[in-house]
Design an enzyme around this catalytic site. Structure first.
Site, PDB file in Angstrom:
ATOM      1  N   ILE A   1       0.879  -1.025  -0.042  1.00 32.79           N
ATOM      2  CA  ILE A   1      -0.007   0.117   0.059  1.00 32.79           C
ATOM      3  C   ILE A   1       0.808   1.160   0.033  1.00 32.79           C
ATOM      4  O   ILE A   1       0.636   2.364  -0.882  1.00 32.79           O
ATOM      5  CB  ILE A   1      -0.992   0.012   1.125  1.00 32.79           C
ATOM      6  CG1 ILE A   1      -2.048  -1.289   0.913  1.00 32.79           C
ATOM      7  CG2 ILE A   1      -1.616   1.493   1.391  1.00 32.79           C
ATOM      8  CD1 ILE A   1      -2.990  -1.290   2.183  1.00 32.79           C
TER       9      ILE A   1
ATOM     10  N   ALA B   1       2.440  -8.961  12.769  1.00 31.72           N
ATOM     11  CA  ALA B   1       1.964  -9.761  13.894  1.00 31.72           C
ATOM     12  C   ALA B   1       2.681 -11.375  13.869  1.00 31.72           C
ATOM     13  O   ALA B   1       2.919 -11.690  12.615  1.00 31.72           O
ATOM     14  CB  ALA B   1       0.628 -10.074  14.241  1.00 31.72           C
TER      15      ALA B   1
ATOM     16  N   TYR C   1      -9.035 -12.244  11.902  1.00 27.31           N
ATOM     17  CA  TYR C   1      -7.900 -10.996  12.197  1.00 27.31           C
ATOM     18  C   TYR C   1      -7.373 -10.830  13.398  1.00 27.31           C
ATOM     19  O   TYR C   1      -6.125 -10.440  13.471  1.00 27.31           O
ATOM     20  CB  TYR C   1      -8.896  -9.753  11.694  1.00 27.31           C
ATOM     21  CG  TYR C   1      -7.993  -8.629  11.193  1.00 27.31           C
ATOM     22  CD1 TYR C   1      -7.165  -8.947  10.077  1.00 27.31           C
ATOM     23  CD2 TYR C   1      -8.023  -7.635  11.965  1.00 27.31           C
ATOM     24  CE1 TYR C   1      -6.343  -7.649   9.726  1.00 27.31           C
ATOM     25  CE2 TYR C   1      -7.026  -6.366  11.415  1.00 27.31           C
ATOM     26  CZ  TYR C   1      -6.450  -6.435  10.318  1.00 27.31           C
ATOM     27  OH  TYR C   1      -5.515  -5.512   9.905  1.00 27.31           O
TER      28      TYR C   1
ATOM     29  N   LYS D   1      -5.312  -2.684  15.617  1.00 27.95           N
ATOM     30  CA  LYS D   1      -5.812  -1.577  14.989  1.00 27.95           C
ATOM     31  C   LYS D   1      -6.530  -0.996  15.732  1.00 27.95           C
ATOM     32  O   LYS D   1      -6.668   0.558  15.586  1.00 27.95           O
ATOM     33  CB  LYS D   1      -6.511  -2.239  13.669  1.00 27.95           C
ATOM     34  CG  LYS D   1      -5.492  -2.736  12.519  1.00 27.95           C
ATOM     35  CD  LYS D   1      -4.763  -2.053  11.979  1.00 27.95           C
ATOM     36  CE  LYS D   1      -3.749  -2.387  10.714  1.00 27.95           C
ATOM     37  NZ  LYS D   1      -2.568  -1.706  10.661  1.00 27.95           N
TER      38      LYS D   1
ATOM     39  N   ILE E   1      -6.593  -5.619   0.189  1.00 25.80           N
ATOM     40  CA  ILE E   1      -5.860  -5.255  -0.821  1.00 25.80           C
ATOM     41  C   ILE E   1      -4.813  -6.455  -0.741  1.00 25.80           C
ATOM     42  O   ILE E   1      -3.985  -6.651   0.287  1.00 25.80           O
ATOM     43  CB  ILE E   1      -5.320  -4.061  -0.932  1.00 25.80           C
ATOM     44  CG1 ILE E   1      -6.334  -2.852  -0.917  1.00 25.80           C
ATOM     45  CG2 ILE E   1      -4.008  -3.837  -2.093  1.00 25.80           C
ATOM     46  CD1 ILE E   1      -5.582  -1.400  -0.842  1.00 25.80           C
TER      47      ILE E   1
ATOM     48  N   THR F   1      -1.539  -8.040  -0.659  1.00 28.07           N
ATOM     49  CA  THR F   1      -0.078  -7.399  -0.313  1.00 28.07           C
ATOM     50  C   THR F   1       0.404  -8.843   0.608  1.00 28.07           C
ATOM     51  O   THR F   1      -0.269  -9.579   0.886  1.00 28.07           O
ATOM     52  CB  THR F   1      -0.036  -6.265   0.558  1.00 28.07           C
ATOM     53  OG1 THR F   1      -0.763  -6.744   1.645  1.00 28.07           O
ATOM     54  CG2 THR F   1      -1.025  -4.949  -0.150  1.00 28.07           C
TER      55      THR F   1
HETATM   56  P1  NAD Z   1       3.219  -5.013   3.252  1.00 33.15           P
HETATM   57  O1  NAD Z   1       3.876  -6.325   3.708  1.00 33.15           O
HETATM   58  O2  NAD Z   1       3.395  -4.625   1.857  1.00 33.15           O
HETATM   59  O3  NAD Z   1       3.582  -3.713   4.160  1.00 33.15           O
HETATM   60  C1  NAD Z   1       4.075  -3.920   5.708  1.00 33.15           C
HETATM   61  C2  NAD Z   1       5.235  -3.038   5.972  1.00 33.15           C
HETATM   62  O4  NAD Z   1       5.413  -3.112   7.448  1.00 33.15           O
HETATM   63  C3  NAD Z   1       6.446  -3.989   5.097  1.00 33.15           C
HETATM   64  O5  NAD Z   1       7.029  -2.916   4.262  1.00 33.15           O
HETATM   65  C4  NAD Z   1       7.259  -4.498   6.521  1.00 33.15           C
HETATM   66  O6  NAD Z   1       8.847  -4.170   6.088  1.00 33.15           O
HETATM   67  C5  NAD Z   1       6.812  -3.335   7.400  1.00 33.15           C
HETATM   68  N1  NAD Z   1       7.082  -3.809   8.885  1.00 33.15           N
HETATM   69  C6  NAD Z   1       6.818  -4.743   9.448  1.00 33.15           C
HETATM   70  N2  NAD Z   1       7.638  -4.942  10.788  1.00 33.15           N
HETATM   71  C7  NAD Z   1       8.348  -3.722  10.561  1.00 33.15           C
HETATM   72  C8  NAD Z   1       9.410  -3.281  11.610  1.00 33.15           C
HETATM   73  N3  NAD Z   1       9.622  -3.897  12.760  1.00 33.15           N
HETATM   74  N4  NAD Z   1       9.884  -1.904  11.333  1.00 33.15           N
HETATM   75  C9  NAD Z   1       9.779  -1.499  10.121  1.00 33.15           C
HETATM   76  N5  NAD Z   1       8.905  -1.749   9.178  1.00 33.15           N
HETATM   77  C10 NAD Z   1       8.212  -3.072   9.420  1.00 33.15           C
HETATM   78  O7  NAD Z   1       1.426  -4.814   3.519  1.00 33.15           O
HETATM   79  P2  NAD Z   1       0.240  -3.920   3.313  1.00 33.15           P
HETATM   80  O8  NAD Z   1      -0.765  -4.540   3.027  1.00 33.15           O
HETATM   81  O9  NAD Z   1       0.879  -2.906   2.300  1.00 33.15           O
HETATM   82  O10 NAD Z   1       0.498  -3.210   4.877  1.00 33.15           O
HETATM   83  C11 NAD Z   1       0.615  -1.923   5.389  1.00 33.15           C
HETATM   84  C12 NAD Z   1      -0.347  -1.471   6.032  1.00 33.15           C
HETATM   85  O11 NAD Z   1      -1.388  -1.376   5.397  1.00 33.15           O
HETATM   86  C13 NAD Z   1      -0.415  -2.085   7.335  1.00 33.15           C
HETATM   87  O12 NAD Z   1      -0.448  -1.346   8.574  1.00 33.15           O
HETATM   88  C14 NAD Z   1      -1.726  -3.045   7.046  1.00 33.15           C
HETATM   89  O13 NAD Z   1      -2.011  -3.772   8.415  1.00 33.15           O
HETATM   90  C15 NAD Z   1      -2.538  -1.919   6.660  1.00 33.15           C
HETATM   91  N6  NAD Z   1      -3.609  -2.434   5.947  1.00 33.15           N
HETATM   92  C16 NAD Z   1      -3.454  -3.568   5.025  1.00 33.15           C
HETATM   93  C17 NAD Z   1      -4.647  -4.021   4.135  1.00 33.15           C
HETATM   94  C18 NAD Z   1      -4.646  -5.141   3.354  1.00 33.15           C
HETATM   95  O14 NAD Z   1      -5.574  -5.632   3.023  1.00 33.15           O
HETATM   96  N7  NAD Z   1      -3.516  -5.212   2.595  1.00 33.15           N
HETATM   97  C19 NAD Z   1      -5.872  -3.432   4.503  1.00 33.15           C
HETATM   98  C20 NAD Z   1      -6.060  -2.476   5.529  1.00 33.15           C
HETATM   99  C21 NAD Z   1      -4.914  -1.955   5.923  1.00 33.15           C
END
Ligand code: NAD
Length: 259
Positions: free
Chosen positions: A23, A100, A160, A167, A196, A198
């Site tokens: 994202i 997590a 979840y 969250k 999304i 990912t």
């Molecule tokens: P993603 O795996 O691409 O991104 C998650 C990021 O968190 C990664 O870049 C990872 O390196 C980073 N991360 C994890 N632990 C870390 C640490 N200790 N230090 C620094 N960085 C760390 O996945 P995403 O889906 O793009 O997630 C981004 C955000 O969006 C998250 O907060 C996720 O919960 C939220 N989100 C995702 C969705 C979905 O459906 N994908 C929906 C709603 C919210």
């Protein structure tokens, strides 16, 4: 109106690009289109390598790429000191980080371990507080911070589990941070994105079924994209939203309102 949307020359820190599906990458692409200068933080070397390849592929410049492990105060402090010293002023911060233990996303929530609970909170919620604090000395007086949340913060969504609790905490952190940051004119909001596909989403059980359900039930009858989230991020980081703070903005095809 153009002036309000434009982020021309503004320094925006983006945390959380792991790969092209992230994202945070969708947000970065929208930021480039709005004229922003983008500073990236990453945790793993392989994320940095992927990011560098992406920047090369799309011919986007990075103002700076800095390591930042949000589980470490030293790493956070060093990253923002380095950023502040190089760019001077930070106009926006995108917190798109969560994690997590896989074991805590399988099985029953009641079996969540003490350590797993604390780790999810630390990485996915406290990290916003720590990053906001470290960025604070460098924040512009109209700076804006956003973080990424999910519907599991306010609804009990099967599977979840511990991430839903993190969250919920993240959204509460947004509300409480408004007071401190608001004194400086700084805003903070969450975007609650629909599902999304990912890397992080891979850990969520039944993810394909959730996406199918959105197509069937959400008012817009489609899933959202990282570009949808990126475009809303530009609105929330720019002066278009200058009267908004402490909100959770849903970018989810309207799914959260369906009864
Ligand atoms: P993603 O795996 O691409 O991104 C998650 C990021 O968190 C990664 O870049 C990872 O390196 C980073 N991360 C994890 N632990 C870390 C640490 N200790 N230090 C620094 N960085 C760390 O996945 P995403 O889906 O793009 O997630 C981004 C955000 O969006 C998250 O907060 C996720 O919960 C939220 N989100 C995702 C969705 C979905 O459906 N994908 C929906 C709603 C919210």
């Amino acid at each position: 109106m153009e002036d309000l949307i434009q982020l021309d020359g503004k320094n925006i820190v983006v945390m959380g690009v792991a790969n092209e599906r992230s994202i945070a990458w969708g947000v970065a692409e929208s930021l480039y289109k709005a004229g922003a200068k983008v500073i990236y933080t990453y945790r793993l070397d392989r994320s940095r390598e992927k990011l560098e390849k992406l920047l090369e592929k799309y011919n986007y410049p990075a103002e700076m790429i800095v390591r930042c492990d949000v589980n470490s105060d030293e790493s956070i402090s060093q990253a923002f000191t380095d950023i502040g010293e190089k760019v001077g002023t930070i106009h926006g911060l995108v917190h798109s980080v969560a994690f997590a233990n896989a074991d805590d996303l399988k099985g029953d929530f009641i079996d969540t371990s003490r350590d797993g609970y604390a780790f999810a909170q630390d990485t996915s919620a406290y990290s916003l507080v720590a990053a906001a604090k470290a960025a604070r000395p460098y924040l512009a007086d109209d700076a804006s911070i956003i973080t990424m949340s999910y519907l599991g913060a306010v609804r009990a969504l099967p599977g979840y589990n511990v991430m839903g609790i993190a969250k919920a905490s993240l959204e509460a952190c947004v509300r409480y941070l408004t007071f401190d940051l608001g004194k400086d004119g700084v805003r903070i909001n969450a975007i609650s994105a629909g599902p999304i596909r990912t890397l992080a989403a891979k850990g969520v059980p039944g993810f394909n079924d959730i996406m199918k359900m959105i197509e069937e039930k959400a008012p817009l009858k489609r899933n959202v994209t990282k570009e949808d989230v990126g475009n809303m991020s530009v609105a929330m980081l720019s002066n278009l939203s200058r009267g908004v703070t402490g909100e959770v903005i849903y970018v989810d095809s309207g799914y959260n309102i369906v009864g």
